[in-house]
Design a protein around this motif. Structure first.
Motif, PDB file in Angstrom:
ATOM      1  N   GLY A  21      -7.560  -1.275  13.007  1.00  0.00           N
ATOM      2  CA  GLY A  21      -7.727  -0.242  11.785  1.00  0.00           C
ATOM      3  C   GLY A  21      -6.433  -0.020  11.483  1.00  0.00           C
ATOM      4  O   GLY A  21      -5.254   0.126  10.645  1.00  0.00           O
ATOM      5  N   LYS A  22      -5.397  -0.024  12.989  1.00  0.00           N
ATOM      6  CA  LYS A  22      -3.777   0.461  13.086  1.00  0.00           C
ATOM      7  C   LYS A  22      -2.744  -0.891  12.122  1.00  0.00           C
ATOM      8  O   LYS A  22      -2.795  -0.313  11.647  1.00  0.00           O
ATOM      9  CB  LYS A  22      -3.607  -0.057  14.020  1.00  0.00           C
ATOM     10  N   THR A  23      -3.195  -1.814  13.406  1.00  0.00           N
ATOM     11  CA  THR A  23      -2.813  -3.483  12.231  1.00  0.00           C
ATOM     12  C   THR A  23      -3.182  -3.135  10.965  1.00  0.00           C
ATOM     13  O   THR A  23      -2.765  -3.524  10.170  1.00  0.00           O
ATOM     14  CB  THR A  23      -3.920  -5.091  12.885  1.00  0.00           C
ATOM     15  N   MET A  24      -4.487  -3.020  10.074  1.00  0.00           N
ATOM     16  CA  MET A  24      -4.591  -2.688   9.317  1.00  0.00           C
ATOM     17  C   MET A  24      -4.337  -2.605   7.863  1.00  0.00           C
ATOM     18  O   MET A  24      -3.738  -2.685   6.671  1.00  0.00           O
ATOM     19  CB  MET A  24      -6.278  -3.149   8.637  1.00  0.00           C
ATOM     20  N   ALA A  25      -3.884  -0.929   8.905  1.00  0.00           N
ATOM     21  CA  ALA A  25      -3.254   0.069   8.054  1.00  0.00           C
ATOM     22  C   ALA A  25      -1.223  -0.699   7.803  1.00  0.00           C
ATOM     23  O   ALA A  25      -0.327  -0.655   6.399  1.00  0.00           O
ATOM     24  CB  ALA A  25      -2.628   0.921   8.808  1.00  0.00           C
ATOM     25  N   ARG A  26      -1.199  -1.455   9.062  1.00  0.00           N
ATOM     26  CA  ARG A  26       0.105  -2.305   8.949  1.00  0.00           C
ATOM     27  C   ARG A  26       0.269  -2.991   7.406  1.00  0.00           C
ATOM     28  O   ARG A  26       1.202  -3.199   6.841  1.00  0.00           O
ATOM     29  CB  ARG A  26       0.794  -2.369   9.613  1.00  0.00           C
ATOM     30  N   ILE A  27      -0.554  -3.609   7.879  1.00  0.00           N
ATOM     31  CA  ILE A  27      -0.247  -5.012   6.474  1.00  0.00           C
ATOM     32  C   ILE A  27      -1.024  -4.380   5.265  1.00  0.00           C
ATOM     33  O   ILE A  27      -0.227  -4.651   4.360  1.00  0.00           O
ATOM     34  CB  ILE A  27      -2.225  -6.093   6.632  1.00  0.00           C
ATOM     35  N   ALA A  28      -1.261  -3.154   5.456  1.00  0.00           N
ATOM     36  CA  ALA A  28      -1.659  -2.090   3.986  1.00  0.00           C
ATOM     37  C   ALA A  28      -0.423  -2.064   3.445  1.00  0.00           C
ATOM     38  O   ALA A  28      -0.356  -2.343   2.050  1.00  0.00           O
ATOM     39  CB  ALA A  28      -2.574  -1.205   3.982  1.00  0.00           C
ATOM     40  N   VAL A  29       0.395  -1.510   3.890  1.00  0.00           N
ATOM     41  CA  VAL A  29       1.995  -0.724   4.115  1.00  0.00           C
ATOM     42  C   VAL A  29       3.341  -1.595   3.478  1.00  0.00           C
ATOM     43  O   VAL A  29       3.485  -1.646   2.584  1.00  0.00           O
ATOM     44  CB  VAL A  29       2.392   0.280   4.778  1.00  0.00           C
ATOM     45  N   ILE A  30       3.176  -2.469   4.227  1.00  0.00           N
ATOM     46  CA  ILE A  30       3.554  -3.864   4.364  1.00  0.00           C
ATOM     47  C   ILE A  30       2.736  -4.506   2.214  1.00  0.00           C
ATOM     48  O   ILE A  30       3.897  -4.634   2.025  1.00  0.00           O
ATOM     49  CB  ILE A  30       3.670  -4.759   5.020  1.00  0.00           C
ATOM     50  N   ALA A  31       1.643  -4.720   2.773  1.00  0.00           N
ATOM     51  CA  ALA A  31       1.397  -4.990   1.555  1.00  0.00           C
ATOM     52  C   ALA A  31       2.010  -4.357  -0.222  1.00  0.00           C
ATOM     53  O   ALA A  31       2.220  -4.747  -0.860  1.00  0.00           O
ATOM     54  CB  ALA A  31       0.253  -5.180   1.140  1.00  0.00           C
ATOM     55  N   THR A  32       1.992  -2.932   0.033  1.00  0.00           N
ATOM     56  CA  THR A  32       2.182  -1.589  -1.011  1.00  0.00           C
ATOM     57  C   THR A  32       3.738  -2.140  -1.120  1.00  0.00           C
ATOM     58  O   THR A  32       4.246  -2.036  -2.145  1.00  0.00           O
ATOM     59  CB  THR A  32       1.976  -0.648  -0.235  1.00  0.00           C
ATOM     60  N   LEU A  33       4.394  -2.578  -0.342  1.00  0.00           N
ATOM     61  CA  LEU A  33       5.809  -2.001  -0.327  1.00  0.00           C
ATOM     62  C   LEU A  33       6.417  -3.640  -0.847  1.00  0.00           C
ATOM     63  O   LEU A  33       7.344  -3.308  -1.933  1.00  0.00           O
ATOM     64  CB  LEU A  33       6.482  -2.077   1.595  1.00  0.00           C
ATOM     65  N   PHE A  34       5.482  -4.959  -0.847  1.00  0.00           N
ATOM     66  CA  PHE A  34       5.625  -5.420  -1.333  1.00  0.00           C
ATOM     67  C   PHE A  34       5.591  -5.273  -2.890  1.00  0.00           C
ATOM     68  O   PHE A  34       6.200  -5.969  -3.856  1.00  0.00           O
ATOM     69  CB  PHE A  34       4.894  -6.983  -0.955  1.00  0.00           C
TER      70      PHE A  34
END
Length: 156
Positions: A21-34
């Motif tokens: 879940g933490k990994t998915m949250a990080r990916i979501a944050v990175i995708a949002t920033l991109f």
């Protein structure tokens, strides 16, 4: 006291689920920033094109005839100065004022583009020698400073 095997297994799966879940949250944050960065870049490019279009409209409307004439006259005066070593400063300032008025109306973001356009048109006409056009280009770069306007110098 021993924990039953099924409780250990449940805890292990629960811990793995939390990490996942933490990994998915990080990916979501990175995708949002991109996506945000991409949007900002796109909006910035559109904004730059819009500003240039507004500048072109202002330049076309004002025609900058006073500035063009000032630059031509200034170059002719510079040529005479080199030949005669004389200049009437007061007369040059009188010629500068209407140009400065046009530059002020044009606005700081469009001044350099307008001056570059004048020099380009004069260069295309081919009425002056290269050295004269280069001197005029240098005068045009510093014209905002002569008018006590921003930006002080233009880069073109």
């Amino acid at each position: 006291m021993q924990c039953p095997n099924h409780l250990i297994s449940t805890r292990h799966h629960h811990h793995t689920d939390i990490q996942s879940g933490k990994t998915m949250a990080r990916i979501a944050v990175i995708a949002t920033l991109f996506a945000t960065l991409l949007l900002i870049t796109t909006v910035s490019a559109i904004d730059d094109n819009s500003k240039q279009a507004k500048c072109r409209k202002q330049i076309k409307r004002l025609k900058l005839t006073h500035c063009e004439q000032y630059l031509i006259d200034r170059e002719m005066v510079a040529l005479l100065r080199r030949q005669l070593l004389m200049i009437n400063q007061e007369e040059e300032e009188e010629q500068l004022k209407p140009c400065c008025d046009q530059m002020e109306k044009l606005g700081s973001k469009c001044r350099c583009m307008g001056l570059e356009q004048i020099v380009g048109q004069l260069r295309k006409r081919g009425e002056m020698q290269d050295e004269e056009v280069e001197d005029m280009e240098d005068s045009a770069r510093h014209l905002p400073s002569d008018c006590d306007l921003e930006p002080k110098t233009c880069k073109f």
